[in-house]
Design an enzyme around this catalytic site. Sequence first.
Site, mmCIF file in Angstrom:
data_model
loop_
_atom_site.group_PDB
_atom_site.id
_atom_site.type_symbol
_atom_site.label_atom_id
_atom_site.label_comp_id
_atom_site.label_asym_id
_atom_site.label_seq_id
_atom_site.Cartn_x
_atom_site.Cartn_y
_atom_site.Cartn_z
ATOM 1 N N LEU A 114 1.318 4.873 -0.024
ATOM 2 C CA LEU A 114 0.658 6.155 0.233
ATOM 3 C C LEU A 114 1.649 7.216 0.726
ATOM 4 C CD1 LEU A 114 -2.077 7.708 0.427
ATOM 5 C CD2 LEU A 114 -2.261 6.831 2.774
ATOM 6 N N GLY A 136 3.709 12.737 5.431
ATOM 7 C CA GLY A 136 3.303 11.529 6.129
ATOM 8 C C GLY A 136 1.808 11.544 6.322
ATOM 9 N N GLN A 173 9.710 -3.134 33.269
ATOM 10 C CA GLN A 173 10.088 -2.731 34.627
ATOM 11 C C GLN A 173 9.975 -3.902 35.608
ATOM 12 O OE1 GLN A 173 11.164 0.307 34.736
ATOM 13 N NE2 GLN A 173 11.612 0.557 36.918
ATOM 14 N N GLN A 200 2.217 -5.313 47.244
ATOM 15 C CA GLN A 200 1.022 -4.562 46.849
ATOM 16 C C GLN A 200 1.302 -3.627 45.672
ATOM 17 O OE1 GLN A 200 -0.480 -2.698 50.440
ATOM 18 N NE2 GLN A 200 -1.913 -4.375 50.767
ATOM 19 N N GLY A 248 16.187 -6.613 34.840
ATOM 20 C CA GLY A 248 17.208 -6.754 33.800
ATOM 21 C C GLY A 248 16.811 -7.717 32.707
ATOM 22 N N GLU A 266 -0.342 4.581 10.101
ATOM 23 C CA GLU A 266 -1.792 4.693 9.868
ATOM 24 C C GLU A 266 -2.413 5.795 10.719
ATOM 25 O OE1 GLU A 266 -4.220 1.249 9.256
ATOM 26 O OE2 GLU A 266 -2.464 0.009 8.805
ATOM 27 N N ILE A 321 7.204 2.044 2.827
ATOM 28 C CA ILE A 321 6.156 1.216 2.232
ATOM 29 C C ILE A 321 6.314 -0.223 2.709
ATOM 30 C CG2 ILE A 321 5.103 0.438 0.095
ATOM 31 C CD1 ILE A 321 4.905 3.510 0.802
ATOM 32 N N HIS A 371 10.064 -7.037 34.940
ATOM 33 C CA HIS A 371 11.004 -8.107 34.610
ATOM 34 C C HIS A 371 12.443 -7.741 34.975
ATOM 35 C CE1 HIS A 371 7.801 -10.101 32.345
ATOM 36 N NE2 HIS A 371 8.603 -11.132 32.183
ATOM 37 N N PHE A 407 0.878 -1.176 0.000
ATOM 38 C CA PHE A 407 0.000 0.000 0.000
ATOM 39 C C PHE A 407 0.911 1.220 0.000
ATOM 40 C CE2 PHE A 407 -2.772 3.063 2.339
ATOM 41 C CZ PHE A 407 -3.954 2.943 1.623
#
Length: 388
Positions: A125, A131, A338, A280, A342, A365, A157, A340, A123
């Site tokens: 465009l 843009g 964050q 918590q 390192g 888009e 594209i 997980h 497509f």
Amino acid sequence: MADSSFLNWPFFEPKHRELAARVEAWCQQHLPADHHNTDRACQALVQSLGIAGFLEYTGAKTGESMDVRTLCLMRETLARYDGLADFAFAMQGLGTGAISLFGTPEQQAWLDKTRHGQAIAGFALTEPASGSDVASMTTTAHWDGEQFILNGEKTYISNGGIANIYVVFARTESPEQAAGARGISALILPADSTGLEIVERIETLAPHPLARLRFNQLRLPATSLLGKRGEGFKIAMSVLDVFRSTVGAAALGFARRALDETLARSQQRELFGAPLFDLQMVQGHLADMALNIDAAALLIYRAAWTKDQGAARVTREAAMAKLFATETAQQVIDMAVQLHGGDGLRKGGIIESLYREIRALRIYEGASDVQKTVIARQTLLNFEQGGS
């Protein structure tokens, strides 16, 4: 395992639930793909999706409209497993959407190939200097009395360099004849056309087949014109109106995967002698992630359902869905990194991959700031029309 309770929402019909189960089973068997060679991986995914019959959903059948809920479910599920698989599916739909909606029976012969994975679509465009401002495009398709003569460039594209067919948008009328978007037309361009040059293959944060295209005195017959001359902007917006919600669905798939991985991590990882989940603060972050995911899903499937009920345009609903889903997915995935620690930054890991995949969805888009403008304008228009 990803939450599937949303499939019981009244937005869906039995056919959607059946499809969700079928594509889930396919993904478990075939994904993730081997990403070592992006072009080959994308070509293989298109073939595999075509063999499985899933590319049949990328366009409307004769006399029917596209089922946007199906497109969203497909993209959400594929994205949850593999971002490149989502890309391969989505670009077949976006690339041929204009042909499906506006093509003649002869032009729609291309759909037999794209829906069976035998041809890849693009497509075209976006331009280097325009843009989101589509109306300012400078690519021209001059009619010399016998043929269109195409000159100009397109960039970023999708499937550029590997596509067999492109739908290209170009100015067929001069600015004096038809200013702004009114002079733009849509044309079908076979990739083997003389005068088409792949100027640059573009590498991005998450590797996908992308390219800059150049058209140099490229000649196309009158039969390449999609719809009517000067209706290209309307055609492009009609296609994007359908597929914009699906971008949000892909973001939703990424976010669901991030939440699933983080829930598993919070139960397996111990901190101060107890599972991470027992903190918590961690529970609060997980609650925010789940809340954003459900809110995004509601907006996405509202927009898709509204379009499937026969609405001519869902500009406001699709813009809201795309904006909220992509922005909050970025937040969800950032929190997954964050939580997980390192390991969330480890190259090649699932969370690191999701972090790279999500960023582009806030741009293509229609970038997020553009979506805000669209929403504001449509909201004012709705107010002036008395909420009708």
